[in-house]
Design an enzyme around this catalytic site. Sequence first.
Site, PDB file in Angstrom:
ATOM      1  N   LYS A   1      36.578  93.824 -63.409  1.00  0.00           N
ATOM      2  CA  LYS A   1      36.093  93.205 -62.171  1.00  0.00           C
ATOM      3  C   LYS A   1      36.910  91.979 -61.771  1.00  0.00           C
ATOM      4  O   LYS A   1      36.417  91.072 -61.102  1.00  0.00           O
ATOM      5  CB  LYS A   1      34.613  92.833 -62.284  1.00  0.00           C
ATOM      6  CG  LYS A   1      33.701  93.985 -62.658  1.00  0.00           C
ATOM      7  CD  LYS A   1      33.960  95.240 -61.827  1.00  0.00           C
ATOM      8  CE  LYS A   1      33.671  95.036 -60.347  1.00  0.00           C
ATOM      9  NZ  LYS A   1      33.997  96.252 -59.546  1.00  0.00           N
TER      10      LYS A   1
ATOM     11  N   TYR B   1      41.449  92.403 -47.362  1.00  0.00           N
ATOM     12  CA  TYR B   1      42.750  92.920 -46.943  1.00  0.00           C
ATOM     13  C   TYR B   1      42.906  94.394 -47.306  1.00  0.00           C
ATOM     14  O   TYR B   1      42.475  94.845 -48.367  1.00  0.00           O
ATOM     15  CB  TYR B   1      43.879  92.125 -47.593  1.00  0.00           C
ATOM     16  CG  TYR B   1      44.206  90.845 -46.862  1.00  0.00           C
ATOM     17  CD1 TYR B   1      45.173  90.824 -45.857  1.00  0.00           C
ATOM     18  CD2 TYR B   1      43.533  89.665 -47.156  1.00  0.00           C
ATOM     19  CE1 TYR B   1      45.478  89.665 -45.180  1.00  0.00           C
ATOM     20  CE2 TYR B   1      43.829  88.489 -46.481  1.00  0.00           C
ATOM     21  CZ  TYR B   1      44.794  88.496 -45.492  1.00  0.00           C
ATOM     22  OH  TYR B   1      45.088  87.345 -44.809  1.00  0.00           O
TER      23      TYR B   1
END
EC number: 2.8.2.-
Length: 314
Positions: free
Chosen positions: A71, A262
């Site tokens: 993560k 993004y």
Amino acid sequence: MAAFLLGAVLLIVQPQIVPSRPAINSNAETSQSVQRELLKKTSQKNDFKENIHSNGSCQQLPQTIIIGVRKGGTRALLEMLSLHPDIAAAESEVHFFDWEDHYRNGLQWYVNQMPFSYPHQITVEKTPAYFTSPKVPERVYNMNQAMRLLLILRDPSERVLSDYTQVFYNHMQKHKPYPSIERFLIKNGELNLDYKAINRSLYYIHMQNWLKYFPLDHIHIVDGDKLIKDPFPEIEKVERFLKLSPQINASNFYFNKTKGFYCLRDSGRERCLHESKGRAHPQVDAWLLEKLQEYFHEPNKKFFKLVGRTFDWH
């Protein structure tokens, strides 16, 4: 005569391939010579086959591994790095060094999990669990002492919340109930230090294990928080670390307002990370988040001292 036979064996294990364009990465060439020796050493256990494609590409051991952290943004890093034409990336997490059933299969099995690549390309695989697995550093070292390692980290407290969020959604998709994050973080009124997600964020402990086998200049730490906010400068640093020619540029990234992060643009084709990425974290009481951040304060200082670098973490 013995030298001749040895040379023949090495040619069988790793055939000489004419590259489709001039080889530009000396690091990849060096690793290929190491690879021949590794495959030869394990040949008693495995009968190696020439996994060569008709176009001249072949499967080879990775020269770079993204070792973690879970993560931390490993998938984003791999996808962004794959924009470079000299990168060949394994699509799935291989778990060769941390899963005993896989490791017992030997290096031939590991090679078979790799993508086909050309001699000038660097083969990359990523398995985030490697960073926190005690046995992995030595196993990687025994395979290739010259391995270039990529480690992407983010604020430890935020990483804990992301860790919980992933498991929570996995249970939701299977229509299985899952306790609130408070149930995991608090035990008898105190922070539950037995919670695995907390242990995974104690970066200095795991980094010490890796530094027993690899010098710090063989481990590039990517700032996962900065990669999310402004990916291009972080990817530039990765290119330099891997001695790649500068091929990725700012135009390869664009901010998707709908998703809130993004996405990538490559040769006119646009793509974003899987919808499972960028999920909202659970709401956590301010006092509990502060307690978590206070706990990581000293471990973070130890990590900064260990790597000679600071990060903008709480």
